[in-house]
Design a protein around this motif. Structure first.
Motif, PDB file in Angstrom:
ATOM      1  N   THR A  10       0.908  -1.031   0.024  1.00  0.00           N
ATOM      2  CA  THR A  10      -0.028   0.112  -0.028  1.00  0.00           C
ATOM      3  C   THR A  10       1.014   1.388  -0.016  1.00  0.00           C
ATOM      4  O   THR A  10       2.154   1.428   0.289  1.00  0.00           O
ATOM      5  CB  THR A  10      -0.788   0.022   1.115  1.00  0.00           C
ATOM      6  OG1 THR A  10      -0.054   0.217   2.468  1.00  0.00           O
ATOM      7  CG2 THR A  10      -1.457  -1.053   1.461  1.00  0.00           C
ATOM      8  N   LYS A  51     -12.391  -2.795   7.087  1.00  0.00           N
ATOM      9  CA  LYS A  51     -12.576  -2.134   5.675  1.00  0.00           C
ATOM     10  C   LYS A  51     -11.239  -1.691   5.157  1.00  0.00           C
ATOM     11  O   LYS A  51     -10.386  -1.400   5.853  1.00  0.00           O
ATOM     12  CB  LYS A  51     -13.585  -1.081   5.734  1.00  0.00           C
ATOM     13  CG  LYS A  51     -15.183  -1.676   5.360  1.00  0.00           C
ATOM     14  CD  LYS A  51     -15.828  -0.316   5.470  1.00  0.00           C
ATOM     15  CE  LYS A  51     -16.208   0.387   6.650  1.00  0.00           C
ATOM     16  NZ  LYS A  51     -17.288   1.350   6.572  1.00  0.00           N
ATOM     17  N   LYS A  52     -11.125  -1.870   3.938  1.00  0.00           N
ATOM     18  CA  LYS A  52      -9.891  -1.332   3.300  1.00  0.00           C
ATOM     19  C   LYS A  52      -9.385  -0.084   3.505  1.00  0.00           C
ATOM     20  O   LYS A  52     -10.369   0.737   3.357  1.00  0.00           O
ATOM     21  CB  LYS A  52      -9.908  -1.589   1.881  1.00  0.00           C
ATOM     22  CG  LYS A  52      -8.864  -1.333   0.962  1.00  0.00           C
ATOM     23  CD  LYS A  52      -9.029  -1.568  -0.599  1.00  0.00           C
ATOM     24  CE  LYS A  52      -8.251  -0.324  -1.637  1.00  0.00           C
ATOM     25  NZ  LYS A  52      -6.910  -0.493  -1.603  1.00  0.00           N
ATOM     26  N   SER A  70      -5.575  -0.936   7.199  1.00  0.00           N
ATOM     27  CA  SER A  70      -5.723  -2.558   6.572  1.00  0.00           C
ATOM     28  C   SER A  70      -5.571  -2.281   5.067  1.00  0.00           C
ATOM     29  O   SER A  70      -6.633  -1.537   4.493  1.00  0.00           O
ATOM     30  CB  SER A  70      -7.162  -3.096   6.915  1.00  0.00           C
ATOM     31  OG  SER A  70      -7.436  -4.000   6.507  1.00  0.00           O
ATOM     32  N   PRO A  71      -4.950  -3.198   4.415  1.00  0.00           N
ATOM     33  CA  PRO A  71      -4.869  -2.921   2.870  1.00  0.00           C
ATOM     34  C   PRO A  71      -5.950  -3.564   2.434  1.00  0.00           C
ATOM     35  O   PRO A  71      -6.445  -3.262   0.907  1.00  0.00           O
ATOM     36  CB  PRO A  71      -3.686  -4.070   2.352  1.00  0.00           C
ATOM     37  CG  PRO A  71      -2.958  -4.526   3.989  1.00  0.00           C
ATOM     38  CD  PRO A  71      -4.022  -4.080   4.890  1.00  0.00           C
ATOM     39  N   LEU A  72      -6.877  -4.344   2.972  1.00  0.00           N
ATOM     40  CA  LEU A  72      -8.112  -5.018   2.164  1.00  0.00           C
ATOM     41  C   LEU A  72      -9.097  -5.292   3.333  1.00  0.00           C
ATOM     42  O   LEU A  72      -8.971  -5.082   4.618  1.00  0.00           O
ATOM     43  CB  LEU A  72      -7.558  -6.621   2.007  1.00  0.00           C
ATOM     44  CG  LEU A  72      -6.279  -6.774   0.979  1.00  0.00           C
ATOM     45  CD1 LEU A  72      -5.639  -8.028   0.837  1.00  0.00           C
ATOM     46  CD2 LEU A  72      -6.686  -6.463  -0.533  1.00  0.00           C
ATOM     47  N   SER A  73     -10.432  -5.472   2.695  1.00  0.00           N
ATOM     48  CA  SER A  73     -11.211  -5.832   3.602  1.00  0.00           C
ATOM     49  C   SER A  73     -11.611  -7.262   4.015  1.00  0.00           C
ATOM     50  O   SER A  73     -11.327  -7.879   3.154  1.00  0.00           O
ATOM     51  CB  SER A  73     -12.535  -5.204   3.035  1.00  0.00           C
ATOM     52  OG  SER A  73     -12.505  -3.881   2.297  1.00  0.00           O
ATOM     53  N   GLU A 110     -10.385  -6.551  -4.158  1.00  0.00           N
ATOM     54  CA  GLU A 110      -9.508  -5.579  -3.923  1.00  0.00           C
ATOM     55  C   GLU A 110      -7.945  -5.545  -4.166  1.00  0.00           C
ATOM     56  O   GLU A 110      -7.162  -4.750  -4.117  1.00  0.00           O
ATOM     57  CB  GLU A 110      -9.647  -5.044  -2.334  1.00  0.00           C
ATOM     58  CG  GLU A 110     -10.996  -4.484  -2.134  1.00  0.00           C
ATOM     59  CD  GLU A 110     -11.349  -4.427  -0.862  1.00  0.00           C
ATOM     60  OE1 GLU A 110     -12.517  -3.783  -0.371  1.00  0.00           O
ATOM     61  OE2 GLU A 110     -10.837  -4.826   0.124  1.00  0.00           O
ATOM     62  N   LEU A 114      -3.946  -2.972  -5.189  1.00  0.00           N
ATOM     63  CA  LEU A 114      -2.782  -3.018  -4.247  1.00  0.00           C
ATOM     64  C   LEU A 114      -1.550  -2.831  -5.285  1.00  0.00           C
ATOM     65  O   LEU A 114      -1.628  -3.220  -6.467  1.00  0.00           O
ATOM     66  CB  LEU A 114      -2.499  -4.251  -3.311  1.00  0.00           C
ATOM     67  CG  LEU A 114      -3.475  -4.176  -2.376  1.00  0.00           C
ATOM     68  CD1 LEU A 114      -3.213  -5.446  -1.582  1.00  0.00           C
ATOM     69  CD2 LEU A 114      -3.723  -3.177  -1.023  1.00  0.00           C
TER      70      LEU A 114
END
Lengths: 129, 498
Positions: A10, A51-52, A70-73, A110, A114
């Motif tokens: 990220t 959540k992302k 957080s990079p992702l959900s 998602e 990245l």
């Protein structure tokens, strides 16, 4: 500067190792170096829906406290409790023993948003200017 | 070349008081009881009564006096030498303030004294409030908050209440990343969602980026001006108009007010609410965690929500007004740190309006002198003109010899000065943030610059000397990582490690 090719990144200097529909998350070699000696890591509760882009924890060094985004959900399925006693694992092995959170992904698409290792390398080069 | 204070002479070693304890030794004699003794075992439930007395050091008065006097000689203070701790405004505290605060009528006044017997104290609080309003151009003030972050908390609580009363509760607080580190914490503690917005490459707030995130859910923008880079925010009025257009409020962190006094008014920039750190700008003692003062000034729209009571003047008499139905309530017992208020008032009277303006000018001049002398040797990450402080980075020293901002700061101690602020603001890697203040004489500013330049030379010549500094203090380089990872905070913990 270590930037493993098999990870995604990220702009806030987190990494994600995606395996199927789950991902392991930590902070990059560059991030731990910029923060300096890490003395405390605050991690989310297992089971939490995240959540992302959401701040899910904090990384404290002798210089500063930084949010962990957080990079992702998805759902937190594990956190690295070893870091409570040995936070310097983040400095020593940011991509290994210094991992922070495992997430069961709710939106695997998602991952495509990245950065690749190359793109992250480019970001660092730009920031260094 | 001017002479830095350095260190000559001797320091006396001193063990902990617990280590000097001798059973039965006493520092004072208590008189015989002139009331019937109470058996604590009967007067209190067993859960409240200790089985054994606490383990306290048993020492004589002379040992205690020497203990603290010796420790004080290990320390640094503004009365010893310059204290260029950026963002903290460690200006000299005039002796006259201390005289005023110790006057019997102030120091001995009971907080429950009736108004008729406390007219002097109430009059002082009223006059101090008027002075602070003159400096900010705002309408109403509370002196209750105990320090800056407490002032922020109070201000944002008032914003929340004002919006609720208006029938328009909001969820969002926007903070530029050059604002003070406490601002996001204040907003989060008040239950707001915090969005941080990155600054422009020149170090000023990015108005276009702010425009994108400020919507109808905005409760407030929290902005520091001049910001934590020491840069004046030239578009602050534009930001304020934007926020006001969406029905929100503008909070200005007053930490850097020292650069603005008598030059411009926060009210003219569209600010609705701001705190003033009396212990910074108004020269009350500071550091060591002692009592502070975070007076909060507000525009008319927020005045009904101020903490009560307010000091008011009615027909030449002063009174405490509790009849404020919309008030958020008290934020501090009694009336704030009153002794601090006396010192701040004394300072305002010593300086007068022309004196405050001159203080701002000299603070900016001293900081820019430091900037001009050091910029050839230390990296200046933002070329934008700065006001009362200047932020360098350790880039050159780090790239060339692996010497960091912490090393430079520690080495400065050997030259007789307090270190600058390091690693803040976070938007500068390896920051060295220097704020000399207006109260430093020219020779002191010169000596401070010489010390920084000598350290830059030393980094090239003998980097290990800098990396292992300080060398002249009673205790050398502390292991701050181990202290954080394995804290030993009490004598009991210490005894357990032995």
């Amino acid at each position: 500067m270590s930037i493993p090719n098999d990870l995604r990144y990220t702009e806030e200097h987190e990494w994600a190792r995606v395996e199927g529909t789950s991902a392991t998350v930590g902070i990059t070699h560059h991030a731990q170096e910029a923060l300096g000696d890490i003395v405390f890591v605050d991690l989310p509760e297992v089971g939490r829906q995240i959540k992302k882009g959401e701040a899910i924890g904090a990384v404290e060094s002798v210089k500063a406290v930084s949010d962990l985004f957080s990079p992702l959900s998805g759902k937190v399925v594990a956190v690295n409790t070893e870091l409570t006693n040995l936070p310097d694992a983040v400095n020593k092995e940011p991509y290994g023993a210094g991992w922070m959170v495992k997430v069961e992904l709710s939106a695997p698409a998602e991952v495509d948003q990245l950065l690749s290792a190359d793109a992250y390398q480019g970001l660092l080069a730009k920031e260094a200017k | 070349m001017s002479r830095s204070p350095g260190r000559q002479g001797r320091l006396l070693a001193e063990p902990l008081l617990c280590e000097q304890s001798v059973p039965g030794r006493r520092g004072l004699d208590l008189p015989a009881l002139d009331v019937d003794p109470v058996d604590v075992g009967k007067a209190w439930p067993a859960v409240c009564v200790r089985a054994q007395p606490p383990v306290l050091p048993e020492v004589s008065e002379v040992e205690v006096a020497r203990h603290y006097t010796r420790l004080s000689t290990w320390n640094h203070s503004i009365d010893l030498a310059a204290y260029p701790l950026g963002s903290c405004t460690m200006k000299y505290n005039p002796r006259l303030n201390e005289w005023a605060a110790r006057l019997d009528g102030f120091a001995g006044l009971h907080p429950y004294a009736p108004e008729a017997l406390a007219q002097g104290a109430l009059g002082l609080m009223h006059a101090l409030g008027q002075g602070l309003l003159a400096v900010t151009g705002l309408d109403s003030v509370t002196l209750q908050p105990a320090a800056g972050a407490h002032g922020e908390l109070t201000g944002i609580m008032m914003v929340r209440k004002a919006l609720a009363e208006r029938g328009s509760p909001r969820s969002l607080v926007v903070v530029p990343d050059s604002a003070h580190g406490t601002n996001p914490a204040t907003a989060a503690l008040n239950g707001f969602r915090v969005v941080t917005v990155a600054s422009c490459p020149d170090g000023t707030a990015d108005v276009e980026a702010l425009r994108k995130v400020i919507d109808d859910s905005v409760a407030a923008v929290m902005i520091t001006n001049p910001n934590t880079l020491g840069v004046f925010e030239p578009r602050i009025k534009e930001v304020a108009d934007l926020v006001h257009g969406k029905g929100g409020f503008v909070y200005m962190d007053g930490a850097n007010l020292n650069a603005l006094m008598g030059k411009t008014l926060p009210a003219a920039m569209g600010v609705d609410v701001m705190h003033i750190n009396l212990h910074k700008t108004m020269s009350t003692p500071h550091g060591g965690g002692g009592p502070g003062g975070g007076a909060l000034c507000v525009a008319e729209a927020l005045a009904p929500y101020l903490p009560r009571p307010l000091v008011v003047e009615r027909n030449g008499r002063y009174a405490l007004d509790y009849d404020r139905p919309l008030s958020i309530g008290r934020v501090r017992s009694f009336y704030g740190n009153f002794g601090v208020l006396v010192r701040a008032y004394a300072y305002l009277r010593e300086m007068g309006a022309p004196g405050l303006t001159r203080a701002a000018e000299l603070a900016v001049l001293n900081a820019n002198y430091v900037r001009a002398r050091l910029k050839e040797r230390y990296e200046l990450p933002y070329a934008t003109p700065t006001l009362h402080e200047v932020v360098f980075s350790d880039k050159r020293q780090k790239d060339s010899k692996g010497v960091t901002n912490i090393d430079v700061a520690k080495r400065l101690i050997d030259h007789g000065f307090h270190p600058p602020t390091v690693s803040f603001p976070l938007i500068v890697h390896g920051a060295l943030m220097i704020e000399p203040c207006e109260t430093e004489p020219p020779a002191s500013v010169e000596a401070l610059c010489d010390a920084f330049l000598q350290i830059a030379d030393e980094v090239e010549r003998d980097p290990d000397k800098v990396k292992s500094a300080p060398h002249t203090t009673m205790i050398g380089r502390l292991d701050d990582v181990r202290a954080a990872r394995q804290p030993v905070l009490t004598y009991r913990d210490l005894a357990a490690t032995k």
